[in-house]
Design a protein around this motif. Structure first.
Motif, PDB file in Angstrom:
ATOM      1  N   LYS A 276       0.823  -1.201   0.000  1.00 25.95           N
ATOM      2  CA  LYS A 276       0.000   0.000   0.000  1.00 25.95           C
ATOM      3  C   LYS A 276       0.861   1.257   0.000  1.00 25.95           C
ATOM      4  O   LYS A 276       0.584   2.223  -0.740  1.00 25.95           O
ATOM      5  CB  LYS A 276      -0.926  -0.007   1.213  1.00 25.95           C
ATOM      6  N   LEU A 277       1.917   1.253   0.818  1.00 21.38           N
ATOM      7  CA  LEU A 277       2.813   2.410   0.870  1.00 21.38           C
ATOM      8  C   LEU A 277       3.549   2.584  -0.452  1.00 21.38           C
ATOM      9  O   LEU A 277       3.677   3.701  -0.959  1.00 21.38           O
ATOM     10  CB  LEU A 277       3.807   2.252   2.017  1.00 21.38           C
ATOM     11  N   ARG A 278       4.019   1.501  -1.017  1.00 22.03           N
ATOM     12  CA  ARG A 278       4.733   1.585  -2.299  1.00 22.03           C
ATOM     13  C   ARG A 278       3.832   2.170  -3.384  1.00 22.03           C
ATOM     14  O   ARG A 278       4.262   2.986  -4.203  1.00 22.03           O
ATOM     15  CB  ARG A 278       5.244   0.208  -2.704  1.00 22.03           C
ATOM     16  N   GLU A 279       2.570   1.738  -3.376  1.00 24.86           N
ATOM     17  CA  GLU A 279       1.625   2.244  -4.372  1.00 24.86           C
ATOM     18  C   GLU A 279       1.385   3.732  -4.186  1.00 24.86           C
ATOM     19  O   GLU A 279       1.351   4.498  -5.167  1.00 24.86           O
ATOM     20  CB  GLU A 279       0.306   1.481  -4.267  1.00 24.86           C
ATOM     21  N   ARG A 280       1.228   4.173  -2.916  1.00 24.71           N
ATOM     22  CA  ARG A 280       1.007   5.595  -2.653  1.00 24.71           C
ATOM     23  C   ARG A 280       2.171   6.437  -3.140  1.00 24.71           C
ATOM     24  O   ARG A 280       1.989   7.472  -3.800  1.00 24.71           O
ATOM     25  CB  ARG A 280       0.828   5.821  -1.148  1.00 24.71           C
ATOM     26  N   VAL A 281       3.390   5.992  -2.861  1.00 25.64           N
ATOM     27  CA  VAL A 281       4.576   6.739  -3.258  1.00 25.64           C
ATOM     28  C   VAL A 281       4.724   6.752  -4.774  1.00 25.64           C
ATOM     29  O   VAL A 281       5.025   7.790  -5.378  1.00 25.64           O
ATOM     30  CB  VAL A 281       5.828   6.156  -2.576  1.00 25.64           C
ATOM     31  N   ALA A 282       4.505   5.596  -5.410  1.00 19.49           N
ATOM     32  CA  ALA A 282       4.584   5.537  -6.871  1.00 19.49           C
ATOM     33  C   ALA A 282       3.585   6.505  -7.502  1.00 19.49           C
ATOM     34  O   ALA A 282       3.900   7.216  -8.473  1.00 19.49           O
ATOM     35  CB  ALA A 282       4.330   4.119  -7.356  1.00 19.49           C
ATOM     36  N   ASN A 283       2.382   6.558  -6.934  1.00 19.90           N
ATOM     37  CA  ASN A 283       1.358   7.456  -7.481  1.00 19.90           C
ATOM     38  C   ASN A 283       1.728   8.923  -7.281  1.00 19.90           C
ATOM     39  O   ASN A 283       1.383   9.776  -8.118  1.00 19.90           O
ATOM     40  CB  ASN A 283       0.007   7.161  -6.837  1.00 19.90           C
ATOM     41  N   GLN A 284       2.423   9.239  -6.182  1.00 14.63           N
ATOM     42  CA  GLN A 284       2.877  10.618  -5.988  1.00 14.63           C
ATOM     43  C   GLN A 284       3.830  11.036  -7.101  1.00 14.63           C
ATOM     44  O   GLN A 284       3.720  12.137  -7.642  1.00 14.63           O
ATOM     45  CB  GLN A 284       3.571  10.765  -4.629  1.00 14.63           C
ATOM     46  N   PHE A 285       4.761  10.152  -7.445  1.00 11.75           N
ATOM     47  CA  PHE A 285       5.687  10.467  -8.541  1.00 11.75           C
ATOM     48  C   PHE A 285       4.938  10.583  -9.867  1.00 11.75           C
ATOM     49  O   PHE A 285       5.202  11.489 -10.672  1.00 11.75           O
ATOM     50  CB  PHE A 285       6.774   9.397  -8.637  1.00 11.75           C
ATOM     51  N   LYS A 286       4.002   9.683 -10.085  1.00 14.57           N
ATOM     52  CA  LYS A 286       3.237   9.706 -11.338  1.00 14.57           C
ATOM     53  C   LYS A 286       2.409  10.985 -11.461  1.00 14.57           C
ATOM     54  O   LYS A 286       2.198  11.496 -12.568  1.00 14.57           O
ATOM     55  CB  LYS A 286       2.338   8.469 -11.424  1.00 14.57           C
ATOM     56  N   ASP A 287       1.940  11.502 -10.321  1.00 11.34           N
ATOM     57  CA  ASP A 287       1.177  12.747 -10.343  1.00 11.34           C
ATOM     58  C   ASP A 287       2.002  13.924 -10.855  1.00 11.34           C
ATOM     59  O   ASP A 287       1.429  14.933 -11.306  1.00 11.34           O
ATOM     60  CB  ASP A 287       0.642  13.064  -8.941  1.00 11.34           C
ATOM     61  N   TYR A 288       3.319  13.781 -10.800  1.00 14.48           N
ATOM     62  CA  TYR A 288       4.212  14.810 -11.336  1.00 14.48           C
ATOM     63  C   TYR A 288       4.593  14.520 -12.787  1.00 14.48           C
ATOM     64  O   TYR A 288       5.481  15.176 -13.341  1.00 14.48           O
ATOM     65  CB  TYR A 288       5.461  14.908 -10.477  1.00 14.48           C
ATOM     66  N   GLY A 289       3.948  13.518 -13.372  1.00  8.38           N
ATOM     67  CA  GLY A 289       4.227  13.182 -14.756  1.00  8.38           C
ATOM     68  C   GLY A 289       5.474  12.356 -14.949  1.00  8.38           C
ATOM     69  O   GLY A 289       6.003  12.294 -16.072  1.00  8.38           O
ATOM     70  N   LEU A 290       5.950  11.688 -13.881  1.00  7.63           N
ATOM     71  CA  LEU A 290       7.183  10.902 -13.937  1.00  7.63           C
ATOM     72  C   LEU A 290       6.900   9.427 -14.179  1.00  7.63           C
ATOM     73  O   LEU A 290       5.897   8.890 -13.686  1.00  7.63           O
ATOM     74  CB  LEU A 290       7.963  11.074 -12.634  1.00  7.63           C
ATOM     75  N   THR A 291       7.770   8.774 -14.914  1.00  7.73           N
ATOM     76  CA  THR A 291       7.695   7.332 -15.107  1.00  7.73           C
ATOM     77  C   THR A 291       8.342   6.647 -13.909  1.00  7.73           C
ATOM     78  O   THR A 291       9.456   7.018 -13.501  1.00  7.73           O
ATOM     79  CB  THR A 291       8.433   6.912 -16.392  1.00  7.73           C
ATOM     80  N   VAL A 292       7.650   5.677 -13.335  1.00 10.01           N
ATOM     81  CA  VAL A 292       8.110   5.025 -12.109  1.00 10.01           C
ATOM     82  C   VAL A 292       8.273   3.531 -12.328  1.00 10.01           C
ATOM     83  O   VAL A 292       7.398   2.865 -12.893  1.00 10.01           O
ATOM     84  CB  VAL A 292       7.112   5.268 -10.949  1.00 10.01           C
ATOM     85  N   TYR A 293       9.410   3.009 -11.871  1.00  9.40           N
ATOM     86  CA  TYR A 293       9.655   1.555 -11.878  1.00  9.40           C
ATOM     87  C   TYR A 293       9.717   1.051 -10.453  1.00  9.40           C
ATOM     88  O   TYR A 293      10.078   1.773  -9.536  1.00  9.40           O
ATOM     89  CB  TYR A 293      10.972   1.232 -12.583  1.00  9.40           C
TER      90      TYR A 293
END
Length: 293
Positions: A276-293
């Protein structure tokens, strides 16, 4: 090393003779390298400054871990930071590495160049902190580029000023560790300061280099929404140079080394991030238009 370069060596009684020392300096993941074991102190400093010798912890061949394709990853000794979650505390001190001749390292790259070209791989310098030995690393990169081999630097960027623009020009890709987005947390995590990392990322951007940002997610340490947002804003400042962000979940694989070296481990009982935490953090980066791995 050039044929005309001569180094003095210590006498035998000046060398440690324990089996532990022999295994660390002569084996230590560095078999096959010609090594000037026993250089006296003055010539060690001279060779380090010129890049004729580098102090290396170990090396290996891997795929899709430290850059694209099949990589020769060289772990350099020495690091100015003391990250709480460091996996390799045995690389902190440069003197604990094995001195390796520049020519020996270049020959090793040449041996694998066909494999690198076939897989889109190359050489990656990691650590420790490879920017502590800029002359050696940059000279190997220069030779690698002349062979047509891809080059990658894995760094915190904390030693930004150690690299000249000419050195940066021989870097194809940088794995840039952005360990925190604010100074207070960065200081707590590493003991260092954040600004040089950001500046190095901007220099890479301005020289047309590619960046993969690495961010280690530690619950209760680096996971606050504010901190992650600040990391994302730093990443955005790298512009088109940034290809993606790797969110790396904290784990305890490095803990045995801390125990073996009898260093107090600050994250002894720390758990890794939940899904759940990993998903929240990944989504924060994605909200800035960043590609996340």
């Amino acid at each position: 090393m050039s044929e005309t370069t001569q180094f003095r060596t210590t006498t035998r009684h000046m060398l440690k003779e324990s089996k532990e020392y022999a295994s660390q300096t002569l084996m230590g993941g560095l078999s096959g390298f010609e090594s000037p074991i026993g250089l006296d102190r003055r010539d060690r400093i001279k060779a380090l400054c010129s890049g004729d010798v580098g102090f290396v912890h170990s090396w290996d061949i891997n795929t899709s871990v430290d850059g694209p394709g099949t990589r020769m990853t060289v772990f350099m000794s020495g690091c100015p930071l003391r990250c709480q979650y460091c996996q390799n505390p045995d690389t902190w001190k440069m003197r604990d590495g094995q001195p390796v001749y520049l020519d020996a390292m270049i020959k090793k790259v040449d041996r694998y160049k066909d494999l690198f070209k076939a897989t889109g791989g190359g050489i990656t310098f990691s650590g420790g902190e490879s920017m502590m030995q800029p002359a050696f690393v940059s000279r190997v990169f220069r030779a690698a580029k002349e062979m047509g081999v891809h080059t990658c630097l894995d760094t915190s960027g904390f030693l930004n000023a150690n690299y000249t623009d000419e050195m940066i020009d021989d870097i194809d890709l940088c794995l840039l560790d952005v360990k925190s987005g604010n100074e207070e947390t960065y200081k707590e995590v590493t003991g260092g300061t954040l600004a040089p990392t950001i500046e190095f990322g901007h220099r890479l951007r301005d020289r047309g280099k590619k960046i993969w940002v690495r961010f280690v997610l530690v619950p209760g340490l680096t996971d606050s929404e504010e901190n992650v947002d600040e990391v994302a804003r730093i990443c955005k400042s790298f512009g088109d140079a940034l290809e993606h962000v790797d969110v790396l979940g904290f784990h305890q694989l490095g803990r045995p080394k801390w125990h073996e070296m009898r260093i107090p481990y600050p994250l002894e009982n720390q758990k890794g991030p939940s899904a759940k935490l990993r998903e929240r953090v990944a989504n924060q980066f994605k909200d800035y238009g960043l590609t996340v791995y």
